[in-house]
Design a protein around this motif. Structure first.
Motif, PDB file in Angstrom:
ATOM      1  N   UNK A   1      -7.284  14.631  10.882  1.00 22.11           N
ATOM      2  CA  UNK A   1      -7.990  14.449  12.150  1.00 22.11           C
ATOM      3  C   UNK A   1      -7.900  15.669  13.055  1.00 22.11           C
ATOM      4  N   UNK A   2      -6.830  16.446  12.925  1.00 20.97           N
ATOM      5  CA  UNK A   2      -6.592  17.533  13.879  1.00 20.97           C
ATOM      6  C   UNK A   2      -6.650  18.929  13.286  1.00 20.97           C
ATOM      7  N   UNK A   3      -6.752  19.056  11.989  1.00 21.39           N
ATOM      8  CA  UNK A   3      -6.617  20.362  11.338  1.00 21.39           C
ATOM      9  C   UNK A   3      -7.518  21.436  11.929  1.00 21.39           C
ATOM     10  N   UNK A   4      -8.791  21.147  12.136  1.00 15.87           N
ATOM     11  CA  UNK A   4      -9.702  22.162  12.662  1.00 15.87           C
ATOM     12  C   UNK A   4      -9.274  22.637  14.051  1.00 15.87           C
ATOM     13  N   UNK A   5      -8.848  21.718  14.900  1.00 16.45           N
ATOM     14  CA  UNK A   5      -8.412  22.098  16.247  1.00 16.45           C
ATOM     15  C   UNK A   5      -7.156  22.963  16.182  1.00 16.45           C
ATOM     16  N   UNK A   6      -6.207  22.588  15.337  1.00 14.36           N
ATOM     17  CA  UNK A   6      -4.963  23.356  15.204  1.00 14.36           C
ATOM     18  C   UNK A   6      -5.256  24.752  14.665  1.00 14.36           C
ATOM     19  N   UNK A   7      -6.059  24.843  13.608  1.00 20.47           N
ATOM     20  CA  UNK A   7      -6.331  26.164  13.040  1.00 20.47           C
ATOM     21  C   UNK A   7      -7.147  27.024  13.999  1.00 20.47           C
ATOM     22  N   UNK A   8      -8.082  26.418  14.723  1.00 19.32           N
ATOM     23  CA  UNK A   8      -8.833  27.190  15.719  1.00 19.32           C
ATOM     24  C   UNK A   8      -7.903  27.724  16.806  1.00 19.32           C
ATOM     25  N   UNK A   9      -7.036  26.869  17.345  1.00 17.49           N
ATOM     26  CA  UNK A   9      -6.095  27.319  18.374  1.00 17.49           C
ATOM     27  C   UNK A   9      -5.159  28.388  17.830  1.00 17.49           C
ATOM     28  N   UNK A  10      -4.690  28.212  16.603  1.00  9.60           N
ATOM     29  CA  UNK A  10      -3.774  29.191  15.999  1.00  9.60           C
ATOM     30  C   UNK A  10      -4.435  30.554  15.828  1.00  9.60           C
ATOM     31  N   UNK A  11      -5.757  30.553  15.728  1.00 11.09           N
ATOM     32  CA  UNK A  11      -6.500  31.797  15.546  1.00 11.09           C
ATOM     33  C   UNK A  11      -7.143  32.298  16.830  1.00 11.09           C
ATOM     34  N   UNK A  12      -6.645  31.813  17.980  1.00 11.87           N
ATOM     35  CA  UNK A  12      -7.074  32.339  19.265  1.00 11.87           C
ATOM     36  C   UNK A  12      -8.308  31.689  19.856  1.00 11.87           C
ATOM     37  N   UNK A  13      -8.844  30.688  19.184  1.00 12.24           N
ATOM     38  CA  UNK A  13     -10.007  29.996  19.732  1.00 12.24           C
ATOM     39  C   UNK A  13      -9.527  28.881  20.660  1.00 12.24           C
ATOM     40  N   UNK A  14     -10.444  28.252  21.334  1.00  8.00           N
ATOM     41  CA  UNK A  14     -10.106  27.166  22.254  1.00  8.00           C
ATOM     42  C   UNK A  14     -11.307  26.821  23.104  1.00  8.00           C
ATOM     43  N   UNK A  15     -11.039  26.293  24.287  1.00  9.87           N
ATOM     44  CA  UNK A  15     -12.094  25.876  25.207  1.00  9.87           C
ATOM     45  C   UNK A  15     -13.127  25.017  24.477  1.00  9.87           C
ATOM     46  N   UNK A  16     -12.624  24.004  23.772  1.00  5.80           N
ATOM     47  CA  UNK A  16     -13.482  23.133  22.992  1.00  5.80           C
ATOM     48  C   UNK A  16     -14.456  22.381  23.899  1.00  5.80           C
ATOM     49  N   UNK A  17     -15.653  22.219  23.434  1.00 11.55           N
ATOM     50  CA  UNK A  17     -16.693  21.456  24.136  1.00 11.55           C
ATOM     51  C   UNK A  17     -16.904  21.940  25.574  1.00 11.55           C
TER      52      UNK A  17
END
Length: 101
Positions: free
Chosen positions: A56-72
């Motif tokens: 359920x969370x993998x994409x959010x965790x990997x995005x955050x770990x790679x400097x991404x964020x500010x979802x939606x």
């Protein structure tokens, strides 16, 4: 550079009526408790985090770990975080996921 991510179980809801109506009795469904903390290193699943919650969370965790964020476009007050629930329809756990600064 990959960042470490803190995953905190903040709430578990139990839908007993749905369990009684649809679920076969099981002796051990979920061992996660509110307040449990898991650390993801390099966007990897922590050893003691269940596979279903991770899905359920993998994409959010990997995005955050790679400097991404500010979802939606501003969903979270902290743009380097997310609130995700596991996909257990009977006893979902909500997780607060955040970059460790």
């Amino acid at each position: 550079m990959s960042m470490d991510i803190k995953i905190t179980a903040v709430r578990q809801t139990v839908y007993k009526d749905l369990m009684d109506k649809y679920e076969n009795p099981i002796s051990h469904a979920c061992s996660i408790k509110e307040g449990d903390v898991f650390i993801s290193n390099n966007g990897n699943r922590p050893d003691n985090l269940c596979e279903s919650a991770w899905e359920s969370m993998e994409k959010f965790v990997t995005d955050l770990a790679n400097g991404k964020g500010n979802f939606y476009d501003g969903w979270m007050k902290n743009p380097k975080s997310a609130m995700i629930s596991c996909n257990d329809g009977f006893r979902p756990v909500s997780f607060y996921i955040e970059v460790i600064e």
